[in-house]
Structure formats: structure tokens, C-alpha cells
Design a protein around this motif. Sequence first.
Motif, PDB file in Angstrom:
ATOM      1  N   GLN A  18      -7.457  -2.029   7.302  1.00 23.44           N
ATOM      2  CA  GLN A  18      -7.924  -2.151   5.910  1.00 23.44           C
ATOM      3  C   GLN A  18      -6.782  -1.981   4.916  1.00 23.44           C
ATOM      4  N   ASN A  19      -5.909  -0.976   5.146  1.00 16.14           N
ATOM      5  CA  ASN A  19      -4.841  -0.754   4.162  1.00 16.14           C
ATOM      6  C   ASN A  19      -3.598  -1.599   4.445  1.00 16.14           C
ATOM      7  N   GLY A  45      -3.094  -4.366   0.964  1.00 15.78           N
ATOM      8  CA  GLY A  45      -4.377  -3.985   1.541  1.00 15.78           C
ATOM      9  C   GLY A  45      -5.145  -3.134   0.556  1.00 15.78           C
ATOM     10  N   GLU A  48      -8.336   3.293   1.677  1.00 16.76           N
ATOM     11  CA  GLU A  48      -9.657   3.797   2.042  1.00 16.76           C
ATOM     12  C   GLU A  48     -10.124   4.911   1.109  1.00 16.76           C
TER      13      GLU A  48
END
Length: 72
Positions: A18-19, A45, A48
Motif C-alpha cells: 500500500q505505501n 503510495g 496506512e
Amino acid sequence: MPGRKSYPFVVNIVPTSQNGLSGDRYINLSQMRAVDAQRVKNKQGVLEDIYWQEIEKAVGIELGFSSAFKSE
């Protein structure tokens, strides 16, 4: 963990899909700067949600809003 920092104004970030990070990184909030969003060209990205509480705490410390680190 190599590269891990342990200061109240640093938030350590671990890589995830995700990042988009390739390795362990950290956000040093003692070096905050204002940057125009147009200067940010390549988004890597998305950070979180688990980091936002630590980020808010570190910003509070740096701006003097945190009583936990004020001297008596």
C-alpha cells in the motif's frame, strides 16, 4: 530493525504494497516544511491509517502542544 529511529518526533514506517516503500523508512517531524502540492510529482503510495496517531503525537511534541515533554 536497522534504520529504526527512537525519538519522540520520529515515526518509523515499514514497507507494504500500500505505501510502496522498498525498505524501512521514517518520518522525522522535527524537519517539517510547507510544500506546495504542485511540487509533489510522483506519488509513491498511501500511508496506512495505523501511523496517524503517532504522527499527530509527534507533531504535537514538535509544536509544543504536548504536555508530556514540557519541563515543569
